[in-house]
Design an enzyme around this catalytic site. Structure first.
Site, PDB file in Angstrom:
ATOM      1  CG  HIS A 155     154.703 -91.311 -33.372  1.00  0.00           C
ATOM      2  ND1 HIS A 155     154.157 -91.043 -34.605  1.00  0.00           N
ATOM      3  CD2 HIS A 155     154.702 -92.659 -33.246  1.00  0.00           C
ATOM      4  CE1 HIS A 155     153.823 -92.185 -35.201  1.00  0.00           C
ATOM      5  NE2 HIS A 155     154.150 -93.183 -34.388  1.00  0.00           N
ATOM      6  CB  SER A 276     171.177 -65.570 -23.285  1.00  0.00           C
ATOM      7  OG  SER A 276     170.437 -64.375 -23.343  1.00  0.00           O
ATOM      8  CE  LYS A 282     168.040 -69.940 -22.729  1.00  0.00           C
ATOM      9  NZ  LYS A 282     167.471 -69.280 -23.886  1.00  0.00           N
ATOM     10  CD  GLU A 289     170.288 -73.817 -30.633  1.00  0.00           C
ATOM     11  OE1 GLU A 289     169.240 -73.205 -30.887  1.00  0.00           O
ATOM     12  OE2 GLU A 289     171.120 -73.398 -29.813  1.00  0.00           O
TER      13      GLU A 289
END
Ligand code: ARG
Length: 482
Positions: A155, A276, A282, A289
């Site tokens: 979980h 970024s 960043k 992804e």
């Protein structure tokens, strides 16, 4: 004049040509088309439909066309409709009458079935090779981390301590099944459809066995009608790639999570991370992804072809022309995903200290306390579970981990608990105690790695046996024409 234009009085509209053509995408199949034609010509020569000169001219012409296409010197015309007609008309322009004989005893229906099947089987082989390489990288990483503690989760909550190598072995097990799945698709579909004609076979004394041998297929397909209508071979690979894409999306998701500030278990190399445009601080995990995101199109491609094929009457229907783009798309996207995932993993930094720190959150060894009670105090597991719950609540109230409590404190809370508990609650002890077959202890993990290595070696030794022999003539990549 179209190759099929005999009965037509008017020419096609430009709109029809644009709508009907597949040349814009099926030109990718040119090498398979030429190899298929060379094998077909050889067979026609052997049954004396082509004389020596015609056969030699055809071979020569086809080879010239192949190099023209691969050197970018060939002009594809939308009016040629598809790669089969483009090559045939170029051949006829080059060598005259003999070129017109090449289409004897075949149709575009079996021709496309052959070319596409060759592409699919070739890609199947290449992708299996790539997965093998990926597994090899993961196993190498796993071997050096069989004692690296990390929280195992259920979980997405801290559950029980495991070692990082064990987690990596879990990835490999799924990838191993992906190879096996592709291999079984390969074996099931390694049959040669050419010579089926339009749908009913041909009236010539063709030798389909010879063509199958020539190209390296196991055998010719059984039934002409099935051969020109079946696209299961493409659906098989689309399903295999959807499943593979799902597996690597789960790996990718973990890389995204683990590289976040919340986890910091890993650092992705600068080479495979991005920045970024607005936030200078960043470092984004775009690679995993995107690998994760690719599963969308992989599933979509499978569904797309399943729907195209649904309810189609036998035999060939033009709908089937819609089969190629989803397969090309899946093959190309999985190919680049596997490649970049492998490189990302090769260059990954593992932050062992952060993994260990995380093991001190969430009372990972609570189950060990319950198991200790069962073993030493002879009480039922359910009761032991309850007692452990009380100790966990106590540790929570003290804002510490259960493994940080002293033995006296624990025994003070419940006298059923015997001494020796402190050692049992130790995180490393907990991980090492799971020695059951397939468990996380470092010896068990090492055994799993050994089994995988044996399998890996034997697969590496035998995979060349399933390399389609026609690929020997395909020197560069499996997606020849962009
Ligand atoms: N371009 C076609 C396809 O991809 C080739 C077969 C065409 N056959 C035909 N009878 N129109 O399916």
């Amino acid at each position: 004049m179209k190759l099929w234009g005999g009965r037509f009085e008017e020419g096609s509209s430009a709109l029809l040509e644009r709508f009907n053509a597949s040349i814009t995408f099926d030109k990718k199949l040119y090498r398979y088309d030429i190899l298929g034609s060379l094998a077909h010509a050889k067979m026609l020569h052997s049954i004396k439909i082509l004389n020596d000169k015609e056969y030699a001219d055809i071979c020569h012409g086809l080879q010239e066309i192949e190099s023209e296409i691969s050197n970018g010197e060939f002009t594809f015309n939308i009016s040629d409709e598809d790669i089969h007609m483009a090559i045939e008309s170029a051949l006829t322009q080059k060598i005259g009458q003999a070129g017109k004989k090449l289409h004897t005893a075949r149709s575009r229906n079996d021709q496309v079935a052959l070319d596409f099947r060759m592409y699919v089987l070739d890609s199947n082989y290449n992708i299996r090779q790539q997965i093998l390489e990926l597994i090899e990288v993961i196993i190498t990483l796993a071997k050096s981390h069989t004692k690296t503690l990390m929280p195992g989760m259920t979980h997405l909550q801290h559950a029980q301590p495991i070692n990082f190598g064990f987690h990596l072995v879990a990835w490999c097990c799924a990838l191993k099944r992906d190879i096996e799945r592709l291999e079984s698709s390969f074996v099931r579909n390694n049959f040669m459809p050419l010579g089926s004609g339009a749908l009913a076979g041909t009236p010539y004394e063709t030798d389909r066995e010879m063509i199958a041998r020539e190209l390296g297929f196991k055998a010719p397909t059984l039934n002409a009608m099935d051969s020109v209508s079946d696209r299961d071979f493409a659906l098989d690979v689309l399903y295999d790639l959807a499943m593979l894409g799902m597996h690597i999306s789960r790996i990718a998701e973990e890389l995204v999570l683990w590289s976040s500030y919340e986890f910091k278990f890993i650092t992705i190399s600068d080479k495979y991370a991005t920045g970024s445009s607005i936030m200078p601080q960043k470092k984004n995990p775009d690679v995993p992804e995107l690998v994760r995101g690719k599963s969308g199109r992989l599933y979509g491609n499978l569904i797309s072809l399943l729907v195209v094929m649904k309810s189609l009457p036998l035999a060939y229907n033009k709908d089937t022309q819609e089969d190629k783009e989803p397969v090309f798309d899946s093959v190309e996207n999985i190919t680049i995903s596997l490649e970049i995932l492998k490189e990302t993993l090769k260059t990954l930094t593992i932050n062992k200290d952060n993994m260990l720190k995380a093991c001190k959150i969430g009372h990972l060894s609570a189950t060990d306390l319950a198991d200790f009670l069962v073993k030493t105090s002879n009480i039922p597991f359910r009761q032991a579970h309850h007692i452990t719950g009380k100790i966990v609540a106590y540790a929570e109230s003290k804002h510490c981990d259960i493994s940080d409590l002293s033995e006296d404190e624990i025994i003070g809370l419940d006298p059923t608990i015997k001494s020796g508990i402190k050692e049992v609650l130790d995180i490393a002890h907990s991980m090492e105690s799971r020695k059951s077959l397939g468990g996380t202890s470092s010896t068990q993990t090492m055994q799993q790695i050994c089994t995988l290595e044996t399998w890996l070696q034997s697969t590496k030794d035998t995979i060349p046996n399933t390399k389609p022999t026609y690929t020997q003539h395909i020197s560069t990549s499996n997606n020849p024409s962009k």
